[in-house]
Write a protein that holds these residues in place. Sequence first.
Motif, PDB file in Angstrom:
ATOM      1  N   GLY B  93      18.966  33.757   6.712  1.00 33.57           N
ATOM      2  CA  GLY B  93      19.175  35.192   6.545  1.00 33.57           C
ATOM      3  C   GLY B  93      18.727  35.961   7.763  1.00 33.57           C
ATOM      4  O   GLY B  93      19.317  36.972   8.107  1.00 33.57           O
ATOM      5  N   ALA B  94      17.663  35.490   8.443  1.00 34.05           N
ATOM      6  CA  ALA B  94      17.140  36.231   9.587  1.00 34.05           C
ATOM      7  C   ALA B  94      17.711  35.709  10.903  1.00 34.05           C
ATOM      8  O   ALA B  94      18.103  36.486  11.765  1.00 34.05           O
ATOM      9  CB  ALA B  94      15.613  36.145   9.600  1.00 34.05           C
ATOM     10  N   VAL B  95      17.747  34.384  11.066  1.00 32.66           N
ATOM     11  CA  VAL B  95      18.250  33.800  12.310  1.00 32.66           C
ATOM     12  C   VAL B  95      19.656  33.249  12.105  1.00 32.66           C
ATOM     13  O   VAL B  95      20.507  33.346  12.974  1.00 32.66           O
ATOM     14  CB  VAL B  95      17.304  32.682  12.814  1.00 32.66           C
ATOM     15  CG1 VAL B  95      17.780  32.155  14.157  1.00 32.66           C
ATOM     16  CG2 VAL B  95      15.888  33.202  12.900  1.00 32.66           C
ATOM     17  N   VAL B  96      19.878  32.653  10.936  1.00 40.78           N
ATOM     18  CA  VAL B  96      21.204  32.132  10.634  1.00 40.78           C
ATOM     19  C   VAL B  96      21.598  32.621   9.234  1.00 40.78           C
ATOM     20  O   VAL B  96      20.811  32.558   8.300  1.00 40.78           O
ATOM     21  CB  VAL B  96      21.247  30.588  10.739  1.00 40.78           C
ATOM     22  CG1 VAL B  96      20.147  29.933   9.957  1.00 40.78           C
ATOM     23  CG2 VAL B  96      22.594  30.035  10.289  1.00 40.78           C
ATOM     24  N   SER B  97      22.787  33.199   9.121  1.00 53.19           N
ATOM     25  CA  SER B  97      23.185  33.724   7.824  1.00 53.19           C
ATOM     26  C   SER B  97      24.577  33.223   7.465  1.00 53.19           C
ATOM     27  O   SER B  97      25.240  32.563   8.266  1.00 53.19           O
ATOM     28  CB  SER B  97      23.138  35.250   7.813  1.00 53.19           C
ATOM     29  OG  SER B  97      24.137  35.770   8.644  1.00 53.19           O
ATOM     30  N   LEU B  98      24.998  33.548   6.251  1.00 49.63           N
ATOM     31  CA  LEU B  98      26.200  32.932   5.693  1.00 49.63           C
ATOM     32  C   LEU B  98      27.171  33.994   5.181  1.00 49.63           C
ATOM     33  O   LEU B  98      26.772  34.938   4.504  1.00 49.63           O
ATOM     34  CB  LEU B  98      25.773  32.025   4.523  1.00 49.63           C
ATOM     35  CG  LEU B  98      26.884  31.389   3.684  1.00 49.63           C
ATOM     36  CD1 LEU B  98      27.486  30.206   4.416  1.00 49.63           C
ATOM     37  CD2 LEU B  98      26.333  30.934   2.334  1.00 49.63           C
ATOM     38  N   ILE B  99      28.443  33.821   5.503  1.00 47.67           N
ATOM     39  CA  ILE B  99      29.500  34.579   4.812  1.00 47.67           C
ATOM     40  C   ILE B  99      30.229  33.552   3.959  1.00 47.67           C
ATOM     41  O   ILE B  99      30.834  32.623   4.490  1.00 47.67           O
ATOM     42  CB  ILE B  99      30.471  35.252   5.801  1.00 47.67           C
ATOM     43  CG1 ILE B  99      29.707  36.193   6.734  1.00 47.67           C
ATOM     44  CG2 ILE B  99      31.542  36.034   5.038  1.00 47.67           C
ATOM     45  CD1 ILE B  99      30.584  36.799   7.811  1.00 47.67           C
ATOM     46  N   PRO B 100      30.140  33.674   2.634  1.00 50.92           N
ATOM     47  CA  PRO B 100      30.630  32.593   1.785  1.00 50.92           C
ATOM     48  C   PRO B 100      32.132  32.635   1.565  1.00 50.92           C
ATOM     49  O   PRO B 100      32.826  33.580   1.951  1.00 50.92           O
ATOM     50  CB  PRO B 100      29.884  32.822   0.479  1.00 50.92           C
ATOM     51  CG  PRO B 100      29.682  34.290   0.440  1.00 50.92           C
ATOM     52  CD  PRO B 100      29.527  34.747   1.849  1.00 50.92           C
ATOM     53  N   GLN B 101      32.597  31.601   0.890  1.00 52.15           N
ATOM     54  CA  GLN B 101      34.012  31.345   0.715  1.00 52.15           C
ATOM     55  C   GLN B 101      34.665  32.259  -0.309  1.00 52.15           C
ATOM     56  O   GLN B 101      35.758  32.744  -0.127  1.00 52.15           O
ATOM     57  CB  GLN B 101      34.148  29.889   0.261  1.00 52.15           C
ATOM     58  CG  GLN B 101      35.566  29.473  -0.010  1.00 52.15           C
ATOM     59  CD  GLN B 101      35.665  27.964  -0.061  1.00 52.15           C
ATOM     60  OE1 GLN B 101      34.675  27.284  -0.268  1.00 52.15           O
ATOM     61  NE2 GLN B 101      36.833  27.436   0.133  1.00 52.15           N
ATOM     62  N   ASP B 102      33.967  32.434  -1.432  1.00 52.69           N
ATOM     63  CA  ASP B 102      34.631  33.006  -2.596  1.00 52.69           C
ATOM     64  C   ASP B 102      33.928  34.303  -2.980  1.00 52.69           C
ATOM     65  O   ASP B 102      32.986  34.289  -3.764  1.00 52.69           O
ATOM     66  CB  ASP B 102      34.542  31.953  -3.720  1.00 52.69           C
ATOM     67  CG  ASP B 102      35.058  32.471  -5.043  1.00 52.69           C
ATOM     68  OD1 ASP B 102      35.652  33.557  -5.053  1.00 52.69           O
ATOM     69  OD2 ASP B 102      34.853  31.774  -6.048  1.00 52.69           O
TER      70      ASP B 102
END
Lengths: 312, 546
Positions: B93-102
Amino acid sequence: MTRYVAGRIGQAVLVLWAAFTLSFIILQAMPGDAVLIKFLNPEFGLSADQIREIRQAYAIDSGVLVQYAHTFANFLQGDFGYSMQAGVPVSVQLATNLPPTLRLAALGFGAAVVLAVFIAFLSSIAPFAWLRNLVQSLPSLFISVPVFWLAIMLIQIFSFRLKLVSVINPGPWESLILPVATLSVPIAAPLAQILIRNIDEIRTRPFVGVARAKGAGELHLLWRHVARNALLPTLTIAGVLFGELLAGAVVTETVFGLNGIGGLTEKAVSNQDLSVLQAVVVISAAAFVTINLAVDLAYPFLDPRLRTRNGA
Amino acid sequence: MSTFGKPVLDVRDLHVSYSQGDSRTTVVHGVSFSVQPGEVVALVGESGSGKTSTAQAVIGLLPANGRLESGSIRLNGEDISRWSAKRLRNIRGAVVSLIPQDPGNSLNPVLTVGAQVREILELHGRIDRRDADRRVIELLAHVGLTDPELRVRQYPHELSGGMKQRVLIAIAIALRPALIIADEPTSALDVTVQRRILDLIDDLRREYGTAVLFVTHDLGVAADRSDRIIVLQGGRIQEQGETAAVLAAPESAYTRKLLSDVPSLIIAQPRPAVEASRAPAVVVRNLVQDFDLPGGRTYRAVDDVSFTVARGTTHAIVGESGSGKTTTIRAIAGFQKPTSGQTLIDDFDVGSLKSGSLRQFRRKVQLVYQNPWGSLDPRQTVRAIVEEPLLNFEPIGRAAREAQVTAIIERVGLPAGILSRLPHALSGGQRQRVAIARALVLEPEIVVLDEAVSALDVTVQAQILALLAQLQRDLGLTYVFVSHDLAVVRQIADTVSVLQNGRQVDHGPVEQVFNAPSSAYTRELIAAIPGRKLPRATALSTGSIS
């Protein structure tokens, strides 16, 4: 929303009426005659004429439909008739027996919820796999324990061996400890099972993964994201389990020798005290319907998705 | 490579395995790559290629049965592959974050949008509630959500799919991470929404200088949006390099195959025009379908749609979600009576058929659904599945049935040995062939294909499209082909209707609708199709196709 609430209340009233009517039909169809059981007893030494008069007073020989209308009208006004056996109004008997049962049921249910949530959370966050498996097997164990046996074992262990809880002249709250424990176990078991399954299912949802990607820890995930979603379907089951609670209360009251609806029902059945039985059935149905109505009406507050759909 | 600075992400010899019962299967075999600051790297592959597992391993979100076997994952120079869960939390969340699929399932349904954006701020450091609320509104405005003050109080179900993905992007960029992992961020969205979301990710990336690891099955998206591309197959890297260079001159045979299977708007051989002499097989006239809503209102799902499908040709119905595609084909299949208008099949009005004749009518019109996983009974063998429609009509002998089933299975290109298998033992393409065989065993005249190739990988999709074309030639079938994918429609259809919000905004021969669309909506749909940078398109437009 108001339409939804009105509809659900209407359904509840319909269920109550059906419960009353069905129980009336079944109790009428029962062989035997409470008046004869009581007054033919030679102790009373009543003549045939006197018995006939009593029968007329109770309107026993009039048509079934007349009796149905008569009883129904009385129930609507809160008049449950007279107990044949005790010779007092049923409402008086209910007034003395209902509060202890309600207290027992409420405490038992509360304890069951706490126990179930505790088991379910522990099975999800306990540190070792063997411990999680052990905790997960608890509900099956709880379900297979007979209530009367559990009650006797609790008395044996906590009262006679450990002398922690007195069973002879206990205080008003002390006397409730073991019955509440007995009652909560068979209710907690299915609740915990469903909760565990829901938690496992919710944890695989993408939104939990997203929360984890935000940097959330396991406890935070469980509390903030999983718990509320997992509790929603459990609520319905909790409402249904209330019926289990009433049945459990009868056994528990008998084993622990407590006054309550359980004891009253048991005596009424053996004496074919129809007025009492009819009142118990209707009161139980009312309690059951009310709890489930409350559950249904609570849903929109807990699940925002239901709010707009019904508000349309 | 050495001209770049220190990479944000450097993955070396990554191995990931999954446990299934007692056995472990390795799904990622020694994958190595790096991502430089501000760079977009596309991880491309079909299902089972290990692209998602690789991305999940990087952010430490492998499913419970997944395990990082060996290899290193260096984030800003530090190897995080052996970090404890607690330590990983600080960087997620701070250094690496995610935009999810669904986006539909990626927001908690019982929490407000505001609470879910605020959460990432609260998890990483103390923040005053008022400051947090202000920051949330700023973020929502920044990702292009209108009315952010209203959005913070709304729940996910009150937003559209595109709006939800914007919220998830706001969460992903909230703490300005060095790396965003975008896991198929637009594959669940309509094509025009997809373009807007991809533009947004591009803009934010440039503004913040964030690197993006972009996981996608769509070569078109990868071609348009990435600086470098990594092609995965079966958990191994087939090739990697500058996107333009790889696509212009792919070194591996697999990349070449992928490229040739991507449906494209520019096709080598346009389908011949439909002869006017062909008799109509399906006539839809002024179809209107209303649905009742609570509160006495009605919703018009289909509003005055008309088209004619000539026998032996393919008519495509194109549109985004909510456009009325599915409602239209339900009227053709006789599943619902239209509010007004007619559907004529062989001069019978489908809407007026009674149950007995409706059943006989169903022989003529068969359906193939989108999801080959959901439309086959998991407990029936392929033989039972394909045989079942025959049992529903007049009895024929067991031997005749067996002969028909065997013949149709052969016709859809499946080996006879597959008849005794259960669906779970089949691949996605094989399942869709079984679904097609089940539709064809009654020898229908018309087959309605509802997004029948949308769930398939491109190479499988190309095979199924070829099979459908072959069957049409051999059996003279008439297709009604529902799709959201204009490139696929271009490949297979003779005529097309474009639907928007239940209205038919374009209609006519495919060539005409694609080359000279009459509505602004159709032009927008065509412009939104990813893959403009695919080299084949340019090669074709200059006429130098080999």
